[in-house]
Enzyme design. Sequence first.
Site, PDB file in Angstrom:
ATOM      1  N   ASP A  68      83.574  72.758  17.321  1.00 54.12           N
ATOM      2  CA  ASP A  68      84.482  73.642  18.058  1.00 54.12           C
ATOM      3  C   ASP A  68      85.604  72.856  18.744  1.00 54.12           C
ATOM      4  O   ASP A  68      85.361  71.795  19.324  1.00 54.12           O
ATOM      5  CB  ASP A  68      83.650  74.389  19.116  1.00 54.12           C
ATOM      6  CG  ASP A  68      84.365  75.580  19.721  1.00 54.12           C
ATOM      7  OD1 ASP A  68      84.673  76.516  18.975  1.00 54.12           O
ATOM      8  OD2 ASP A  68      84.597  75.575  20.949  1.00 54.12           O
TER       9      ASP A  68
ATOM     10  N   GLU B  80      87.195  72.116  13.866  1.00 48.30           N
ATOM     11  CA  GLU B  80      88.227  73.105  14.183  1.00 48.30           C
ATOM     12  C   GLU B  80      89.289  72.354  14.982  1.00 48.30           C
ATOM     13  O   GLU B  80      89.084  72.016  16.149  1.00 48.30           O
ATOM     14  CB  GLU B  80      87.663  74.258  15.023  1.00 48.30           C
ATOM     15  CG  GLU B  80      88.710  75.330  15.283  1.00 48.30           C
ATOM     16  CD  GLU B  80      88.437  76.167  16.534  1.00 48.30           C
ATOM     17  OE1 GLU B  80      88.962  77.294  16.610  1.00 48.30           O
ATOM     18  OE2 GLU B  80      87.738  75.708  17.455  1.00 48.30           O
TER      19      GLU B  80
END
Length: 561
Positions: free
Chosen positions: A212, A278
């Site tokens: 993330d 990401e």
Amino acid sequence: MNAHNNKTHWWETATIYQIYPRSFNDSNDDGIGDLNGIRERIPYLKNLGIDAVWLSPFYKSPGADAGYDVSDYLSIDKAAGDFPEFDALVSELHNNDLKIIIDIVPNHCSIEHELFLKALASAPGSAERELFHFRDGTGENGELPPNNWKSHFGGNAWTQITNPNGEPDQWYLHLFDPGQPDFNWDNPAVEQYFLDVLEFWLERGVDGFRVDVAHLLSKDPLLPNWDGPANGKQHPDFPTQDSPMFGRDEVHNIFRSWRELLDKYSSDTGTEKMMCGEVCVQPLSWQAQWARPDEMHTVFNFSLLEIGFDSEAWATTISNSLEAFNAVGAPTTWVLNNHDVARSTTRLGYSEGYPKPGDGVGPDDPQPDIEKGLRRACAAVSTLFALPGSVYIYQGEELGLPDHTTLSAQFRNDPTYFRTAGKRIGRDGCRIPLPWNSTEKNFGFSDADSTWLPQPAEFDTYSANLQERDQDSTLQLYKLLIKTRKNLNLGSSTLRMIDHNVSPRILAFTIGETTVVMNTDDRPINISELTQEKQLILASIPEALVNEHWLAAESTVWLSV
Ligand code: GLC
Ligand code: CA
């Protein structure tokens, strides 16, 4: 064009299916999807033809950001299940030759995480507080935030706490919701903590990690003011290199040490572990830095979901992507949908002014032309599946699902909506529970009286059971794309743009032995220059090729040479 052709690793060409657990399938009828629900649907996943699943967070979480606020990284949220269920899911996926990637959220935890609770209970300057970014406030009495940083979800990036006596105390940094305090990654204890977390899950058999906001972890230790996003010129999700918190050099060292650990596990276990970051930065050449040989295996390339339905923009973006990732020897990773953006059927249902990533569509907004959106989404994904590298799809995308664009305010869950006082609708619309069966309660997602986000009545016709029976359905198109891509080895083939004079609204390229043509215009175009002596392999809509030479509006075909 492919620098990585000789030896292929599974993650270089895989089709990976993103599962958003709470909206996938509910096995115990509490209205929230769970791990057993995923296990029940393995036959569906297998039948789709994918290689791996990525699970969004299922850890213990108070739910300030739908699970991206983790209060215990070594746990499973009660709503999702328990460890025996997790282990059963992993082994059943593996028995079906499906890999499993899990989500790791290292930039921030939850305010209910044990380490944060300890920091709150400790004094300013203590080792406990040093795990996070605590600072004294500014202003006469420390009543103003330490700097001008903004939260990605809107509003201030700082929250002031009170000490055990109820008096105003320091402020802590949260680039997202106040429920998500940022870790201090300059502290070696944080780095060690996460290496242990990764090891824990590797021991449980996962094949990799989706990381993330991998551009955010390191911050300038001085935490200086920054007028980038704050001055409104920049969308905070698309940071610039001169910022004090996006993509700093130190962040790369973190992932180098993660890579060492993954490489060690890969050689110890004889299986290939991977991570996919990401990384929300532009340009692509900067993003590709995270995929250098000693860092992450791949990073999401969001560039195709950030542009509209325009052949010229697609051609440029595809070429730039391949160039940027080839330069570091990494495969490209294509994405059209995920749990953070309006679904492609919805997005492409606008001729202009489609919702920005992270901003959804609400009942008071102009509504999309869904029929057009779906036709374009099918054309877009048919081109996407012909590109070299790996492909990520997001649950429900294979059903052509649109967003829930008329969800009423009382059901909203995304902090973006609340922190912008409804100005940004947020991401709930793309996170609605899946319709499995048109005749069952909650379309087969759950037998509960209500589901955590309500489904719109229109989901009925998108149900998987109907699409299984319909040869022309979006689901059948996805199965065909996944299978044919694999059979033709497109993931590891070489792409060449075709220089043609047909129309600027036509994108055409060859990939290996296959010719791919996409018409982004809203009328048919004569493509006989490109179709000569070629056979149709597949088409994004049944009637794509008219009289063998006319490519229908907003459609894509694959042709054999
Ligand atoms: C990532 C996630 C998003 C989440 C944010 C904060 O962008 O995909 O859902 O809100 O990080 O963790
Ligand atoms: Ca459940």
